[in-house]
Design an enzyme around this catalytic site. Sequence first.
Site, mmCIF file in Angstrom:
data_model
loop_
_atom_site.group_PDB
_atom_site.id
_atom_site.type_symbol
_atom_site.label_atom_id
_atom_site.label_comp_id
_atom_site.label_asym_id
_atom_site.label_seq_id
_atom_site.Cartn_x
_atom_site.Cartn_y
_atom_site.Cartn_z
ATOM 1 N N ALA A 25 -9.371 1.766 20.407
ATOM 2 C CA ALA A 25 -10.144 0.528 20.366
ATOM 3 C C ALA A 25 -9.832 -0.420 21.521
ATOM 4 O O ALA A 25 -10.703 -1.146 21.983
ATOM 5 C CB ALA A 25 -9.908 -0.185 19.032
ATOM 6 N N THR A 29 -12.062 -3.488 23.949
ATOM 7 C CA THR A 29 -11.914 -4.917 23.642
ATOM 8 C C THR A 29 -12.278 -5.801 24.837
ATOM 9 O O THR A 29 -12.804 -6.899 24.668
ATOM 10 C CB THR A 29 -10.478 -5.241 23.184
ATOM 11 O OG1 THR A 29 -9.543 -4.757 24.157
ATOM 12 C CG2 THR A 29 -10.191 -4.611 21.835
ATOM 13 N N PRO A 34 -14.458 -6.130 19.252
ATOM 14 C CA PRO A 34 -13.143 -6.353 18.641
ATOM 15 C C PRO A 34 -12.510 -5.046 18.211
ATOM 16 O O PRO A 34 -13.201 -4.084 17.858
ATOM 17 C CB PRO A 34 -13.458 -7.237 17.434
ATOM 18 C CG PRO A 34 -14.881 -6.937 17.096
ATOM 19 C CD PRO A 34 -15.547 -6.656 18.423
ATOM 20 N N ASP A 35 -11.168 -5.001 18.270
ATOM 21 C CA ASP A 35 -10.503 -3.829 17.725
ATOM 22 C C ASP A 35 -10.426 -3.989 16.207
ATOM 23 O O ASP A 35 -11.003 -4.897 15.635
ATOM 24 C CB ASP A 35 -9.121 -3.626 18.361
ATOM 25 C CG ASP A 35 -8.131 -4.716 17.994
ATOM 26 O OD1 ASP A 35 -8.467 -5.587 17.166
ATOM 27 O OD2 ASP A 35 -7.015 -4.707 18.537
ATOM 28 N N PHE A 36 -9.708 -3.112 15.561
ATOM 29 C CA PHE A 36 -9.726 -3.109 14.112
ATOM 30 C C PHE A 36 -8.508 -3.780 13.479
ATOM 31 O O PHE A 36 -8.599 -4.313 12.387
ATOM 32 C CB PHE A 36 -9.830 -1.667 13.584
ATOM 33 C CG PHE A 36 -11.210 -1.103 13.742
ATOM 34 C CD1 PHE A 36 -12.124 -1.187 12.712
ATOM 35 C CD2 PHE A 36 -11.599 -0.507 14.919
ATOM 36 C CE1 PHE A 36 -13.408 -0.681 12.848
ATOM 37 C CE2 PHE A 36 -12.878 0.010 15.068
ATOM 38 C CZ PHE A 36 -13.777 -0.082 14.027
ATOM 39 N N ARG A 37 -7.378 -3.750 14.156
ATOM 40 C CA ARG A 37 -6.166 -4.147 13.458
ATOM 41 C C ARG A 37 -5.390 -5.303 14.082
ATOM 42 O O ARG A 37 -4.378 -5.720 13.539
ATOM 43 C CB ARG A 37 -5.237 -2.929 13.321
ATOM 44 C CG ARG A 37 -5.791 -1.955 12.300
ATOM 45 C CD ARG A 37 -5.014 -0.664 12.224
ATOM 46 N NE ARG A 37 -5.537 0.155 11.136
ATOM 47 C CZ ARG A 37 -6.622 0.899 11.212
ATOM 48 N NH1 ARG A 37 -7.310 0.926 12.329
ATOM 49 N NH2 ARG A 37 -7.034 1.607 10.193
ATOM 50 N N GLN A 108 -11.530 7.630 20.343
ATOM 51 C CA GLN A 108 -11.670 7.281 18.937
ATOM 52 C C GLN A 108 -12.790 6.263 18.741
ATOM 53 O O GLN A 108 -13.148 5.948 17.614
ATOM 54 C CB GLN A 108 -10.353 6.692 18.409
ATOM 55 C CG GLN A 108 -9.168 7.633 18.503
ATOM 56 C CD GLN A 108 -7.876 6.955 18.074
ATOM 57 O OE1 GLN A 108 -7.651 6.730 16.888
ATOM 58 N NE2 GLN A 108 -7.033 6.615 19.038
ATOM 59 N N ASN A 109 -13.317 5.719 19.847
ATOM 60 C CA ASN A 109 -14.331 4.676 19.766
ATOM 61 C C ASN A 109 -15.705 5.261 19.465
ATOM 62 O O ASN A 109 -15.991 6.412 19.766
ATOM 63 C CB ASN A 109 -14.370 3.879 21.064
ATOM 64 C CG ASN A 109 -13.070 3.137 21.311
ATOM 65 O OD1 ASN A 109 -12.330 2.849 20.369
ATOM 66 N ND2 ASN A 109 -12.770 2.841 22.563
ATOM 67 N N ASP A 111 -18.676 3.495 20.285
ATOM 68 C CA ASP A 111 -19.629 2.594 20.941
ATOM 69 C C ASP A 111 -20.426 3.206 22.082
ATOM 70 O O ASP A 111 -21.351 2.583 22.605
ATOM 71 C CB ASP A 111 -18.909 1.340 21.442
ATOM 72 C CG ASP A 111 -17.655 1.662 22.248
ATOM 73 O OD1 ASP A 111 -17.725 2.529 23.139
ATOM 74 O OD2 ASP A 111 -16.599 1.051 21.976
ATOM 75 N N HIS A 126 -14.514 10.355 16.389
ATOM 76 C CA HIS A 126 -14.970 9.560 15.238
ATOM 77 C C HIS A 126 -16.486 9.356 15.232
ATOM 78 O O HIS A 126 -16.992 8.523 14.478
ATOM 79 C CB HIS A 126 -14.253 8.210 15.206
ATOM 80 C CG HIS A 126 -12.796 8.314 14.867
ATOM 81 N ND1 HIS A 126 -11.864 7.365 15.244
ATOM 82 C CD2 HIS A 126 -12.107 9.260 14.186
ATOM 83 C CE1 HIS A 126 -10.668 7.733 14.812
ATOM 84 N NE2 HIS A 126 -10.797 8.878 14.171
ATOM 85 N N CYS A 137 -32.441 15.673 5.128
ATOM 86 C CA CYS A 137 -33.119 16.725 5.898
ATOM 87 C C CYS A 137 -32.522 16.944 7.278
ATOM 88 O O CYS A 137 -32.896 17.880 7.978
ATOM 89 C CB CYS A 137 -34.608 16.427 6.015
ATOM 90 S SG CYS A 137 -35.012 15.029 7.104
ATOM 91 N N SER A 198 -2.661 2.252 19.384
ATOM 92 C CA SER A 198 -1.289 2.150 18.879
ATOM 93 C C SER A 198 -0.783 3.486 18.366
ATOM 94 O O SER A 198 0.376 3.612 17.975
ATOM 95 C CB SER A 198 -1.227 1.106 17.755
ATOM 96 O OG SER A 198 -2.115 1.464 16.713
ATOM 97 N N GLY A 222 0.721 -3.257 22.877
ATOM 98 C CA GLY A 222 1.839 -3.161 21.952
ATOM 99 C C GLY A 222 2.571 -1.844 22.107
ATOM 100 O O GLY A 222 2.124 -0.928 22.803
#
Length: 247
Positions: A25, A29, A34-37, A108-109, A111, A126, A137, A198, A222
């Site tokens: 994610a 950004t 926005p990211d998720f966490r 993993q995005n 978009d 994903h 169908c 992360s 992080g």
Amino acid sequence: MNEEAYKQLNEMIRTSHHIVFFGGAGVSTESGIPDFRSKDGLYNQHDVAFDAYSPEYLLSHDCLVHHPDVFYEFYRQKLDARGIKPNRAHYKLAEMEQKGKLDGVITQNIDGLHQLAGSKNVLEVHGSTLRNYCDACGTSYPADFIFNTKKGLPTCPKCGGLVRPDVVLYGEALPSQTWSDAIDLIHQADCLIVGGTSLTVYPAANLVDYFRGRYLILVNKGETGYERRASLVFHDSIGEVFSHIEV
């Protein structure tokens, strides 16, 4: 980050022949998605209409089946990436591929920004919000189909079935062929760059364990659980780091 680290980064890229990028994610950004966490991420945006449900539930197969009206309202409000533009990281990855320095992107995005920037070999573990299909169908529909259905449920004009996003929801398995292709790509890599993740979302985070190459490069604001294994670590925005890549 000092110039010596960027020098090392470019030397690793220069001497590698099969580079693969695996991203999450944090790659998007800087484009305004926005990211998720994080504290400002999607999962921490409060909306009265959705407070009765956990974010994981709102993006789950169970919610789609048992509360489809809630699922589609949340999906339309929070996951519409149409009009969002790629950023420096997306464009640099596309440039690396075009110049023969990158074998592919595993993301993993959902978009579609890597493709919009020009990347060709993109594995979306994903799925993507840019694709939809009828759950009954199998007929395919473009991204606009769900987002332009402002009220009620998006139903298939052909059979009346429910049209859903081609996105892996909580409680669903990852696409087997894409997963297999991602493992193969990482197996063949001599340099794996992991950015904007992360590495806490499984099973996608397990992909790093398949890497047996020479250089593991981590770029994330992080810390991750893989830093002891890494050849080089940057705790900075991925756009800033990638702006120093020379290809």
